[in-house]
Design a protein around this motif. Structure first.
Motif, mmCIF file in Angstrom:
data_model
loop_
_atom_site.group_PDB
_atom_site.id
_atom_site.type_symbol
_atom_site.label_atom_id
_atom_site.label_comp_id
_atom_site.label_asym_id
_atom_site.label_seq_id
_atom_site.Cartn_x
_atom_site.Cartn_y
_atom_site.Cartn_z
ATOM 1 N N LEU A 101 0.966 -1.239 -0.061
ATOM 2 C CA LEU A 101 -0.037 0.114 -0.138
ATOM 3 C C LEU A 101 0.903 1.209 -0.101
ATOM 4 O O LEU A 101 1.816 1.288 0.760
ATOM 5 N N ASN A 102 0.427 2.244 -0.925
ATOM 6 C CA ASN A 102 1.344 3.651 -0.762
ATOM 7 C C ASN A 102 2.722 2.978 -1.456
ATOM 8 O O ASN A 102 3.747 3.670 -0.633
ATOM 9 N N CYS A 103 2.798 2.223 -2.269
ATOM 10 C CA CYS A 103 4.227 1.715 -2.566
ATOM 11 C C CYS A 103 4.857 2.982 -3.534
ATOM 12 O O CYS A 103 4.381 3.222 -4.672
ATOM 13 N N ALA A 120 3.289 -15.719 -7.428
ATOM 14 C CA ALA A 120 2.275 -15.176 -6.778
ATOM 15 C C ALA A 120 1.563 -14.083 -7.344
ATOM 16 O O ALA A 120 2.115 -13.339 -8.174
ATOM 17 N N ALA A 121 0.259 -13.689 -7.207
ATOM 18 C CA ALA A 121 -0.203 -12.369 -7.581
ATOM 19 C C ALA A 121 0.671 -11.277 -6.970
ATOM 20 O O ALA A 121 1.174 -11.424 -6.087
ATOM 21 N N CYS A 122 0.430 -10.037 -7.714
ATOM 22 C CA CYS A 122 1.015 -8.912 -7.016
ATOM 23 C C CYS A 122 0.249 -7.789 -7.382
ATOM 24 O O CYS A 122 -0.052 -7.359 -8.256
ATOM 25 N N ALA A 123 -0.090 -6.972 -6.403
ATOM 26 C CA ALA A 123 -1.098 -5.681 -6.539
ATOM 27 C C ALA A 123 -0.269 -4.700 -5.461
ATOM 28 O O ALA A 123 0.455 -5.125 -4.446
ATOM 29 N N PHE A 124 -0.599 -3.555 -5.932
ATOM 30 C CA PHE A 124 -0.220 -2.391 -5.223
ATOM 31 C C PHE A 124 -0.993 -0.873 -5.183
ATOM 32 O O PHE A 124 -1.855 -1.128 -6.354
ATOM 33 N N TYR A 148 -3.267 -1.397 -8.605
ATOM 34 C CA TYR A 148 -2.541 -1.630 -9.703
ATOM 35 C C TYR A 148 -2.065 -3.384 -9.609
ATOM 36 O O TYR A 148 -1.370 -3.758 -8.656
ATOM 37 N N VAL A 149 -2.581 -3.965 -10.601
ATOM 38 C CA VAL A 149 -2.164 -5.246 -10.575
ATOM 39 C C VAL A 149 -1.281 -5.895 -11.531
ATOM 40 O O VAL A 149 -1.337 -5.570 -12.662
ATOM 41 N N ALA A 150 -0.120 -6.165 -11.195
ATOM 42 C CA ALA A 150 1.490 -6.378 -11.839
ATOM 43 C C ALA A 150 1.142 -7.726 -12.244
ATOM 44 O O ALA A 150 1.994 -7.951 -13.280
ATOM 45 N N ARG A 151 0.550 -8.729 -11.443
ATOM 46 C CA ARG A 151 0.558 -10.044 -11.573
ATOM 47 C C ARG A 151 -0.746 -10.765 -11.092
ATOM 48 O O ARG A 151 -1.028 -10.271 -10.111
#
Length: 159
Positions: A101-103, A120-124, A148-151
């Motif tokens: 969060l707030n990356c 794994a999935a990755c979101a931020f 934001y979904v990166a994976r």
């Protein structure tokens, strides 16, 4: 909600508001998660844990999250370097979704490398005005935040 400004002092709304509730609802689709850079605000991780998810939080300094959240002191940049080796980034990242969060932009790539290292999935979420520094699919959440979904290897976040 109005924001009171006095001189150089600015009043910010609480971090766990309706926008963060929407993030927690979206991430609750996963059983095991790791919040990178958990900091002092544990609202999303605690909400996920109360929904029955297993949540680990990491940060570069010691933190004291609620008992429902496992904490591991770790640096995501170092973990990304480890992910390139045979040992992987570390057992605490072996989850269904790695999120932050707030990356800040300088951590987007290491975050994605760690998630990719464990498939794994990755979101931020970002700090607001910062654009994503990696390829993402933006999800506009109902309460105004953007995840934001990166994976998303299993197609859990992107319907």
């Amino acid at each position: 909600m109005s924001v009171l400004m006095t001189g150089a002092n600015i009043s910010y709304p609480p971090v766990f508001d309706d926008r963060r509730a929407a993030v927690a609802r979206k991430l609750a689709k996963f059983g095991r998660l790791c919040e990178v850079g958990i900091g002092e605000r544990h609202g999303v991780a605690a909400a996920l844990a109360s929904d029955g998810c297993a949540v680990t939080g990491t940060d570069v300094v010691d933190r004291d999250p609620p008992d429902c959240i496992e904490f591991v002191r770790d640096d995501v940049v170092a973990a990304a370097e480890r992910a390139a080796g045979d040992g992987g980034p570390g057992p605490h990242y072996r989850v269904d979704c790695v999120y932050a969060l707030n990356c800040p932009p300088e951590l987007h790539r290491p975050l994605v490398r760690v998630a990719a290292g464990v498939d794994a999935a990755c979101a931020f979420t970002t700090l607001g005005g910062d654009p994503p520094a990696v390829d993402v699919t933006p999800l506009a959440l109902s309460d105004g935040d953007t995840l934001y979904v990166a994976r998303d290897p299993e197609g859990v976040l992107i319907d």
